[in-house]
Design a protein around this motif. Structure first.
Motif, PDB file in Angstrom:
ATOM      1  N   LEU A  51       0.864  -0.803  -0.095  1.00  0.00           N
ATOM      2  CA  LEU A  51      -0.219  -0.083   0.003  1.00  0.00           C
ATOM      3  C   LEU A  51       0.976   1.188  -0.356  1.00  0.00           C
ATOM      4  N   GLU A  52       0.567   2.063  -0.639  1.00  0.00           N
ATOM      5  CA  GLU A  52       0.749   3.193  -1.128  1.00  0.00           C
ATOM      6  C   GLU A  52      -0.187   4.412  -0.684  1.00  0.00           C
ATOM      7  N   GLU A  53       0.172   5.614   0.349  1.00  0.00           N
ATOM      8  CA  GLU A  53      -0.560   6.642   0.745  1.00  0.00           C
ATOM      9  C   GLU A  53      -1.030   7.671  -0.643  1.00  0.00           C
ATOM     10  N   VAL A  54      -2.331   8.281  -1.331  1.00  0.00           N
ATOM     11  CA  VAL A  54      -2.818   8.776  -1.838  1.00  0.00           C
ATOM     12  C   VAL A  54      -3.686   9.179  -1.630  1.00  0.00           C
ATOM     13  N   GLY A  55      -3.412  11.132  -2.112  1.00  0.00           N
ATOM     14  CA  GLY A  55      -4.741  12.052  -1.315  1.00  0.00           C
ATOM     15  C   GLY A  55      -6.064  11.461  -2.239  1.00  0.00           C
ATOM     16  N   CYS A  56      -6.822  11.837  -1.409  1.00  0.00           N
ATOM     17  CA  CYS A  56      -8.165  11.283  -1.477  1.00  0.00           C
ATOM     18  C   CYS A  56      -8.681  12.022  -2.627  1.00  0.00           C
ATOM     19  N   SER A  57      -8.118  12.936  -3.317  1.00  0.00           N
ATOM     20  CA  SER A  57      -8.983  13.735  -4.680  1.00  0.00           C
ATOM     21  C   SER A  57      -7.662  13.162  -5.704  1.00  0.00           C
ATOM     22  N   SER A  58      -7.032  12.546  -5.387  1.00  0.00           N
ATOM     23  CA  SER A  58      -6.111  12.692  -6.783  1.00  0.00           C
ATOM     24  C   SER A  58      -6.872  10.573  -7.431  1.00  0.00           C
ATOM     25  N   ALA A  59      -6.422  11.286  -8.652  1.00  0.00           N
ATOM     26  CA  ALA A  59      -7.299  10.257  -9.726  1.00  0.00           C
ATOM     27  C   ALA A  59      -7.086   9.076  -9.453  1.00  0.00           C
TER      28      ALA A  59
END
Ligand SMILES: [Zn+2]
Length: 213
Positions: free
Chosen positions: A168-176
């Motif tokens: 898993l990798e953290e990604v901003g919630c608004s990111s595609a």
């Protein structure tokens, strides 16, 4: 013929070779040696040699100058990338011969100044600095074990592996790129996945819900 007792040996002669004087300053002792340098000039290259009989002081000066010059002039060409290290390696032998001499005496002309050691001259310092920087940038990060991102409820991320495997990798919630959002573990349903505990910031169950596209 045996030497009569109580008579000191003549310093030289009688089978003992006269010591060679230094080509530069005339001091003794000196040793015959070849000090090399190399210049890479992109399309051409130059092999430099200083062959002669040198005392420890003048020989050290030549060795240090030619080695240090090779360190910054020696690399600027494809063949030179091989020739420069060979030159540096061959100079180790010359250095050993020169350093094995005692300190010279009786110079007739000025001696060459030995100057600073090769390793504390600018070319060596720059190369050392570049190596340390390269080590810091390319090697050290690979040696440090990567710590998994730690998630909390409400975070989003993506899985670089195939579920149920998790990378898993953290990604901003608004990111595609976000593939899932996280809730507490008790709110799992349907096609959701429980996230490995190592990804949880507070060591509590978290549930990954697919993002609604
Ligand atoms: Zn000399």
């Amino acid at each position: 013929m045996a030497t009569p007792p109580h008579q000191p040996l003549p310093p030289y002669g009688f089978g003992r070779p006269a010591p060679l004087p230094c080509d530069v300053c005339g001091a003794i002792p000196a040793v015959h040696t070849v000090v090399r340098g190399h210049q890479g000039l992109v399309v051409t290259l130059r092999f430099l040699t200083k062959e002669g009989t040198f005392c420890r002081t003048c020989g050290t000066s030549l060795y240090r100058k030619m080695t240090s010059d090779t360190l910054w002039q020696g690399w600027w060409g494809l063949l030179s990338a091989f020739a420069a290290p060979v030159t540096l390696f061959m100079n180790i032998g010359a250095r050993r011969r020169i350093r094995s001499l005692p300190h010279p005496v009786g110079n007739l002309r000025p001696q060459l100044a030995p100057g600073r050691r090769v390793l504390v001259r600018l070319p060596a310092l720059i190369i050392t600095g570049a190596l340390v920087a390269a080590l810091g940038v390319f090697v050290v990060p690979r040696l440090i074990p990567s710590t998994p991102p730690s998630f909390m409820a409400g975070d989003c991320g993506r899985n670089n592996a195939e579920w149920p495997e998790q990378d898993l990798e953290e990604v901003g919630c608004s990111s595609a790129e976000a593939e899932f959002w996280l809730s507490e573990g008790g709110k799992c349903w349907g096609m959701d996945w429980l996230v490995y505990l190592e990804y949880s910031a507070e060591q509590e169950m978290l549930c990954a819900h697919p993002m609604k596209k």
